[in-house]
Design an enzyme around this catalytic site. Structure first.
Site, PDB file in Angstrom:
ATOM      1  CB  SER A  96       0.625  -7.023   4.077  1.00  0.00           C
ATOM      2  OG  SER A  96       1.315  -6.907   3.203  1.00  0.00           O
ATOM      3  CG  HIS A 110       1.362 -10.407  -1.974  1.00  0.00           C
ATOM      4  ND1 HIS A 110       0.573  -9.769  -2.923  1.00  0.00           N
ATOM      5  CD2 HIS A 110       2.179  -9.080  -1.268  1.00  0.00           C
ATOM      6  CE1 HIS A 110       0.082  -8.132  -2.565  1.00  0.00           C
ATOM      7  NE2 HIS A 110       0.720  -7.963  -0.994  1.00  0.00           N
ATOM      8  N   GLY A 262       3.556   7.226   7.324  1.00  0.00           N
ATOM      9  CA  GLY A 262       4.001   7.021   8.521  1.00  0.00           C
ATOM     10  C   GLY A 262       4.411   5.720   9.437  1.00  0.00           C
TER      11      GLY A 262
END
Length: 303
Positions: A96, A110, A262
């Site tokens: 990313s 992006h 997480g």
């Protein structure tokens, strides 16, 4: 970790690692200052490498992150559209990128490519690819936006004449703030849950998107990075960056997946712009460059 006979997760991971290296090397060369390379591990399984540049000559913040995580239960954000997968084990990997140049005449951009497999160790596992790229200009030029969309078309051209039309429309729908009733930027391409045509085709399409990013964005940056600007432009950039933050924190599936699984919070939230502002009920004055962004660029159109 074995997934299925015709699915080569190792090849995907190797490609993503090479892609991150290529992106960081090219962006470092353009900016002239080095990225910080920050390796991390996830207690529940997996880890990644976050490469971040702050206070550069061109980039106020630039982040290129690789992650490869796995776990026993698929996070709710990943199973929301496929409730039958809820509770399954998963493996997820991706690269990313978010670039926030300091110059307001340079657009934020992006790009993301990723691979998921749900039901690791179960038969049959379910896998898919996702990703895309989108442009968020503040003071846009048509030549820049048309160039970006042309590269998006080129990336998808080998995969069917209707593919770009579908993925562009998907991007326009996805990067939209319902609570504002406005687009985040001028779009690009977006796809998710991609498994049609088999693993080889889907992997090739995903690679093509990742490999076309630099050609789509760097020429725009080269044209605009040296353009003079003042406080007015910086103030409007900070205001529009507020929309970017709102989308990422409220609507973005990737952000939700990272936090719910997480993932490393610093790596997930490095996409946020470092300088941002909100103004109460602010609207651009008619006839200004700021108004032109709203009138001519944010509404979805055929570029």
């Amino acid at each position: 970790m074995s997934i299925a006979a015709d699915v080569d997760a190792t090849a995907v991971r190797d490609y993503l690692g090479r892609l991150q290296t290529t992106l960081v090397d090219r962006l470092e060369a353009f900016d002239g200052r080095p990225f910080r390379r920050d390796a991390w591990t996830r207690p529940d399984g997996g880890g990644g490498l976050s490469c971040v540049l702050e206070g550069g000559r061109v980039f106020e913040r630039a982040g290129v992150a690789f992650s490869h995580v796995h776990g026993d239960r698929l996070p709710p954000s990943a199973s929301a559209h496929r409730p039958e997968l809820s509770g399954r084990g998963f493996e997820a990997m991706g690269v990313s990128l978010v670039l926030h140049p300091e110059n307001p005449y340079c657009p934020t951009v992006h790009m993301n490519v990723r691979f998921f497999c749900a039901g690791v160790g179960q038969a049959p596992p379910v896998w898919w690819f996702g990703g895309g790229m989108d442009l968020t200009p503040y003071y846009p030029w048509e030549e820049d936006v048309r160039h970006f969309h042309a590269c998006c078309r080129q990336a998808l051209a080998p995969f069917g004449e209707d593919t770009h039309r579908q993925y562009k429309a998907w991007c326009d729908r996805y990067f939209f703030l319902p609570h504002r009733q406005e687009a985040r930027g001028v779009g690009g391409i977006f796809f998710d849950d991609l498994d049609a045509g088999g693993f080889a085709r889907c992997f090739a399409l995903t690679r093509s998107v990742g490999d076309h990013f630099l050609a789509a964005y760097l020429p725009i940056l080269e044209r605009r990075a040296g353009q003079p600007y003042g406080e007015r432009e910086r103030a409007f950039q900070a205001f529009r960056r507020g929309r970017y933050v709102e989308f990422n924190l409220v609507w973005d599936r990737g952000t939700l997946f990272g936090l719910q699984s997480g993932g490393r919070t610093e790596s997930i939230l490095m996409s946020m712009p470092p300088q941002v502002s909100w103004r109460y009920d602010w609207r651009p004055e008619p006839g200004t460059p700021e108004a032109r962004l709203y009138e001519s660029f944010l509404p979805p159109r055929d570029w």
